[in-house]
Scaffold this motif. Structure first.
Motif, PDB file in Angstrom:
ATOM      1  N   ILE A   1     -20.242 -43.828 -16.956  1.00  0.00           N
ATOM      2  CA  ILE A   1     -21.217 -44.825 -17.428  1.00  0.00           C
ATOM      3  C   ILE A   1     -20.827 -46.205 -16.915  1.00  0.00           C
ATOM      4  O   ILE A   1     -19.689 -46.650 -17.076  1.00  0.00           O
TER       5      ILE A   1
ATOM      6  N   LYS B   1     -25.729 -49.841 -18.706  1.00  0.00           N
ATOM      7  CA  LYS B   1     -25.752 -48.601 -19.478  1.00  0.00           C
ATOM      8  C   LYS B   1     -27.142 -48.222 -19.994  1.00  0.00           C
ATOM      9  O   LYS B   1     -27.357 -47.086 -20.404  1.00  0.00           O
TER      10      LYS B   1
ATOM     11  N   GLY C   1     -27.662 -44.930 -17.349  1.00  0.00           N
ATOM     12  CA  GLY C   1     -26.371 -45.603 -17.314  1.00  0.00           C
ATOM     13  C   GLY C   1     -25.329 -45.033 -16.368  1.00  0.00           C
ATOM     14  O   GLY C   1     -24.277 -45.636 -16.179  1.00  0.00           O
ATOM     15  N   ILE C   2     -25.602 -43.871 -15.768  1.00  0.00           N
ATOM     16  CA  ILE C   2     -24.591 -43.275 -14.896  1.00  0.00           C
ATOM     17  C   ILE C   2     -24.521 -44.014 -13.554  1.00  0.00           C
ATOM     18  O   ILE C   2     -25.481 -44.635 -13.116  1.00  0.00           O
TER      19      ILE C   2
END
Length: 195
Positions: free
Chosen positions: A180, A185, A87-88
């Motif tokens: 995020i 995500k 999610g980053i």
């Protein structure tokens, strides 16, 4: 909770560090090197990470081992706290001016360590901090966080300002990269399926 605690002990240093990525920018830092304390406090504030550091090092022989080992442990904490990096955003970039100085940091939480460092530091010492260790600190962070890290000084004359702009731009770029992406995500941002 994206948090990591690491204890590292060698014959040269003893470091306890706790890093919480989703924090409030609170720092409690005691490294024995005043300028390093200042830089890590700035890092925490500008990243929004909570950072607690206690370090006892052989500063009687210089700041070399302390600063490098702090970079190692910070890199390990970043890597551990991020886990699978799901999610980053992965990438981050920030330019920070500080009076006459401008520094840009660009990074990728790629899983591949690499440092590009272009800077000229006029002074060799700031208190008991050896300024040549700035590159070694960021090399250690890059190596142990498995991060591609580019730090480029466009210009600047004051050594304190140059290094401070590095730490601030690094913190801000990392804050972007670890954020995020709510639309993605559950995804890992890589065509390989892993970072």
């Amino acid at each position: 909770m994206r948090i990591s605690s690491i204890d590292r002990q060698t014959k040269e240093t003893c470091i306890q560090m706790t890093l919480q990525i989703d924090g409030n920018g609170i720092a409690k830092v005691d490294t024995g090197v005043g300028f390093m304390n200042h830089m890590l406090e700035l890092f925490a504030f500008h990243s929004g990470f909570d950072l607690e550091v206690k370090c006892q090092g052989d500063i009687e022989v210089g700041s070399h081992h302390t600063v490098e080992d702090l970079g190692i442990v910070l890199g390990e904490c970043i890597k551990e706290a991020l886990g699978d990096k799901k999610g980053i955003y992965r990438y981050g970039q920030m330019s920070v001016p500080m009076d006459e100085t401008l520094v840009t940091t660009t990074l990728d939480l790629s899983g591949r360590p690499y440092l590009v460092y272009n800077a000229t530091l006029p002074l060799g010492m700031l208190g008991n901090y050896e300024t040549e260790m700035t590159k070694e600190f960021f090399k250690a962070v890059s190596d142990h966080a498995l991060m591609t890290l580019h730090i480029n000084q466009a210009y600047g004359e004051n050594t304190h300002h140059i290094i401070e702009a590095m730490f601030k731009s690094f913190a801000r770029a990392l804050k972007q990269a670890v954020s995020i992406d709510e639309k993605n995500k559950d995804l890992i941002v890589s065509s390989k399926g892993m970072l």
